[in-house]
Design a protein around this motif. Structure first.
Motif, PDB file in Angstrom:
ATOM      1  N   HIS A  82       9.152   6.617  -5.004  1.00  0.00           N
ATOM      2  CA  HIS A  82       9.199   6.161  -3.616  1.00  0.00           C
ATOM      3  C   HIS A  82      10.119   7.092  -2.837  1.00  0.00           C
ATOM      4  O   HIS A  82      10.978   7.764  -3.412  1.00  0.00           O
ATOM      5  CB  HIS A  82       9.728   4.727  -3.527  1.00  0.00           C
ATOM      6  CG  HIS A  82       8.939   3.743  -4.336  1.00  0.00           C
ATOM      7  ND1 HIS A  82       7.574   3.630  -4.251  1.00  0.00           N
ATOM      8  CD2 HIS A  82       9.323   2.836  -5.268  1.00  0.00           C
ATOM      9  CE1 HIS A  82       7.153   2.688  -5.080  1.00  0.00           C
ATOM     10  NE2 HIS A  82       8.201   2.198  -5.711  1.00  0.00           N
ATOM     11  N   GLN A  83       9.947   7.130  -1.514  1.00  0.00           N
ATOM     12  CA  GLN A  83      10.774   8.003  -0.692  1.00  0.00           C
ATOM     13  C   GLN A  83      11.803   7.180   0.072  1.00  0.00           C
ATOM     14  O   GLN A  83      11.448   6.227   0.767  1.00  0.00           O
ATOM     15  CB  GLN A  83       9.907   8.795   0.280  1.00  0.00           C
ATOM     16  CG  GLN A  83      10.685   9.853   1.022  1.00  0.00           C
ATOM     17  CD  GLN A  83       9.790  10.770   1.836  1.00  0.00           C
ATOM     18  OE1 GLN A  83       8.571  10.672   1.796  1.00  0.00           O
ATOM     19  NE2 GLN A  83      10.398  11.653   2.588  1.00  0.00           N
ATOM     20  N   LEU A  84      13.067   7.547  -0.060  1.00  0.00           N
ATOM     21  CA  LEU A  84      14.133   6.911   0.708  1.00  0.00           C
ATOM     22  C   LEU A  84      14.214   7.637   2.043  1.00  0.00           C
ATOM     23  O   LEU A  84      14.623   8.784   2.109  1.00  0.00           O
ATOM     24  CB  LEU A  84      15.452   6.983  -0.055  1.00  0.00           C
ATOM     25  CG  LEU A  84      16.645   6.284   0.584  1.00  0.00           C
ATOM     26  CD1 LEU A  84      16.370   4.796   0.794  1.00  0.00           C
ATOM     27  CD2 LEU A  84      17.886   6.462  -0.283  1.00  0.00           C
ATOM     28  N   ILE A  85      13.778   6.970   3.106  1.00  0.00           N
ATOM     29  CA  ILE A  85      13.673   7.593   4.425  1.00  0.00           C
ATOM     30  C   ILE A  85      15.007   7.574   5.156  1.00  0.00           C
ATOM     31  O   ILE A  85      15.386   8.531   5.814  1.00  0.00           O
ATOM     32  CB  ILE A  85      12.613   6.853   5.291  1.00  0.00           C
ATOM     33  CG1 ILE A  85      11.256   6.796   4.567  1.00  0.00           C
ATOM     34  CG2 ILE A  85      12.485   7.480   6.666  1.00  0.00           C
ATOM     35  CD1 ILE A  85      10.602   8.125   4.339  1.00  0.00           C
ATOM     36  N   GLU A  86      15.692   6.447   5.053  1.00  0.00           N
ATOM     37  CA  GLU A  86      16.926   6.287   5.824  1.00  0.00           C
ATOM     38  C   GLU A  86      17.862   5.329   5.107  1.00  0.00           C
ATOM     39  O   GLU A  86      17.417   4.371   4.474  1.00  0.00           O
ATOM     40  CB  GLU A  86      16.572   5.724   7.210  1.00  0.00           C
ATOM     41  CG  GLU A  86      17.721   5.631   8.175  1.00  0.00           C
ATOM     42  CD  GLU A  86      17.286   5.103   9.548  1.00  0.00           C
ATOM     43  OE1 GLU A  86      18.104   4.439  10.179  1.00  0.00           O
ATOM     44  OE2 GLU A  86      16.130   5.341   9.948  1.00  0.00           O
ATOM     45  N   GLN A 141       0.832  -1.200   0.000  1.00  0.00           N
ATOM     46  CA  GLN A 141       0.000   0.000   0.000  1.00  0.00           C
ATOM     47  C   GLN A 141       0.867   1.251   0.000  1.00  0.00           C
ATOM     48  O   GLN A 141       1.911   1.276   0.653  1.00  0.00           O
ATOM     49  CB  GLN A 141      -0.893   0.018   1.247  1.00  0.00           C
ATOM     50  CG  GLN A 141      -1.933  -1.075   1.283  1.00  0.00           C
ATOM     51  CD  GLN A 141      -2.943  -0.929   0.158  1.00  0.00           C
ATOM     52  OE1 GLN A 141      -3.419   0.151  -0.132  1.00  0.00           O
ATOM     53  NE2 GLN A 141      -3.246  -2.046  -0.487  1.00  0.00           N
ATOM     54  N   PRO A 142       0.447   2.318  -0.712  1.00  0.00           N
ATOM     55  CA  PRO A 142       1.179   3.583  -0.639  1.00  0.00           C
ATOM     56  C   PRO A 142       1.312   4.040   0.818  1.00  0.00           C
ATOM     57  O   PRO A 142       0.381   3.894   1.602  1.00  0.00           O
ATOM     58  CB  PRO A 142       0.297   4.551  -1.440  1.00  0.00           C
ATOM     59  CG  PRO A 142      -0.426   3.668  -2.411  1.00  0.00           C
ATOM     60  CD  PRO A 142      -0.674   2.384  -1.658  1.00  0.00           C
ATOM     61  N   GLY A 143       2.497   4.528   1.168  1.00  0.00           N
ATOM     62  CA  GLY A 143       2.757   4.974   2.534  1.00  0.00           C
ATOM     63  C   GLY A 143       3.349   3.902   3.424  1.00  0.00           C
ATOM     64  O   GLY A 143       3.870   4.202   4.495  1.00  0.00           O
ATOM     65  N   CYS A 182      14.416   4.711  -6.185  1.00  0.00           N
ATOM     66  CA  CYS A 182      13.386   5.429  -5.429  1.00  0.00           C
ATOM     67  C   CYS A 182      13.014   6.730  -6.130  1.00  0.00           C
ATOM     68  O   CYS A 182      11.838   7.054  -6.281  1.00  0.00           O
ATOM     69  CB  CYS A 182      13.860   5.715  -4.003  1.00  0.00           C
ATOM     70  SG  CYS A 182      13.980   4.234  -2.990  1.00  0.00           S
ATOM     71  N   SER A 183      14.016   7.457  -6.561  1.00  0.00           N
ATOM     72  CA  SER A 183      13.804   8.736  -7.242  1.00  0.00           C
ATOM     73  C   SER A 183      13.004   8.552  -8.535  1.00  0.00           C
ATOM     74  O   SER A 183      12.057   9.286  -8.804  1.00  0.00           O
ATOM     75  CB  SER A 183      15.157   9.376  -7.536  1.00  0.00           C
ATOM     76  OG  SER A 183      15.001  10.571  -8.251  1.00  0.00           O
ATOM     77  N   GLU A 184      13.367   7.550  -9.304  1.00  0.00           N
ATOM     78  CA  GLU A 184      12.705   7.296 -10.587  1.00  0.00           C
ATOM     79  C   GLU A 184      11.294   6.740 -10.422  1.00  0.00           C
ATOM     80  O   GLU A 184      10.430   6.961 -11.272  1.00  0.00           O
ATOM     81  CB  GLU A 184      13.521   6.293 -11.413  1.00  0.00           C
ATOM     82  CG  GLU A 184      14.854   6.842 -11.888  1.00  0.00           C
ATOM     83  CD  GLU A 184      15.801   5.752 -12.377  1.00  0.00           C
ATOM     84  OE1 GLU A 184      15.382   4.580 -12.494  1.00  0.00           O
ATOM     85  OE2 GLU A 184      16.969   6.092 -12.635  1.00  0.00           O
ATOM     86  N   SER A 185      11.058   6.027  -9.314  1.00  0.00           N
ATOM     87  CA  SER A 185       9.785   5.328  -9.135  1.00  0.00           C
ATOM     88  C   SER A 185       8.791   6.072  -8.243  1.00  0.00           C
ATOM     89  O   SER A 185       7.680   5.586  -8.036  1.00  0.00           O
ATOM     90  CB  SER A 185      10.043   3.942  -8.531  1.00  0.00           C
ATOM     91  OG  SER A 185      10.931   3.216  -9.344  1.00  0.00           O
ATOM     92  N   GLY A 228       5.615   4.986  -2.605  1.00  0.00           N
ATOM     93  CA  GLY A 228       4.961   6.178  -3.127  1.00  0.00           C
ATOM     94  C   GLY A 228       3.589   5.871  -3.685  1.00  0.00           C
ATOM     95  O   GLY A 228       3.143   4.711  -3.710  1.00  0.00           O
ATOM     96  N   ALA A 229       2.894   6.901  -4.140  1.00  0.00           N
ATOM     97  CA  ALA A 229       1.590   6.725  -4.768  1.00  0.00           C
ATOM     98  C   ALA A 229       1.785   6.027  -6.115  1.00  0.00           C
ATOM     99  O   ALA A 229       2.797   6.214  -6.761  1.00  0.00           O
ATOM    100  CB  ALA A 229       0.932   8.082  -4.960  1.00  0.00           C
ATOM    101  N   PRO A 230       0.811   5.222  -6.507  1.00  0.00           N
ATOM    102  CA  PRO A 230       0.927   4.498  -7.778  1.00  0.00           C
ATOM    103  C   PRO A 230       0.953   5.432  -8.980  1.00  0.00           C
ATOM    104  O   PRO A 230       0.496   6.528  -8.924  1.00  0.00           O
ATOM    105  CB  PRO A 230      -0.283   3.595  -7.821  1.00  0.00           C
ATOM    106  CG  PRO A 230      -1.197   4.025  -6.753  1.00  0.00           C
ATOM    107  CD  PRO A 230      -0.430   4.914  -5.829  1.00  0.00           C
TER     108      PRO A 230
END
Length: 78
Positions: free
Chosen positions: A57-61, A30-32, A52-55, A76-78
Motif C-alpha cells: 500500500h502507499q502511504l500518501i500523507e 478497491q485498489p487505488g 504499508c511498505s510490507e503490504s 495497493g494492487a492485490p
C-alpha cells in the motif's frame, strides 16, 4: 476537489490492533482507493508505514494531530 477518502477511527487502540484493523478494512477496498487512519497509539508512526511498505500500500500523507496521528493510505494492487 475535496478528499473523498473514508476515515477509519482507530483512536484508543494499541499495537497491534490499529494495523490489524487497517489491514482487514483495506482488504475489502478497491485498489487505488484511499483511507484515512486516525490513531492515538504512539507506535503507529512506526507500525503504519511499515505495514504499508510490507503490504504494497502507499502511504500518501502523515499528519500529527491533537492526541495522535492521521495517515492517508492508498490501497495497493492485490
Amino acid at each position: 476537489m475535496a478528499d473523498r477518502a473514508a476515515i477509519y477511527d482507530l483512536k484508543g487502540l494499541n499495537c497491534p490492533l490499529p494495523v490489524l484493523k487497517a489491514k482487514k478494512r483495506l482488504a475489502g477496498m478497491q485498489p487505488g482507493s484511499r483511507l484515512w487512519l486516525e490513531t492515538t497509539d504512539p507506535l503507529a508512526v512506526i507500525d503504519i508505514p511499515a505495514f504499508c511498505s510490507e503490504s504494497g500500500h502507499q502511504l500518501i500523507e502523515t499528519a500529527a494531530v491533537s492526541g495522535g496521528h492521521r495517515f492517508l493510505v492508498e490501497r495497493g494492487a492485490p
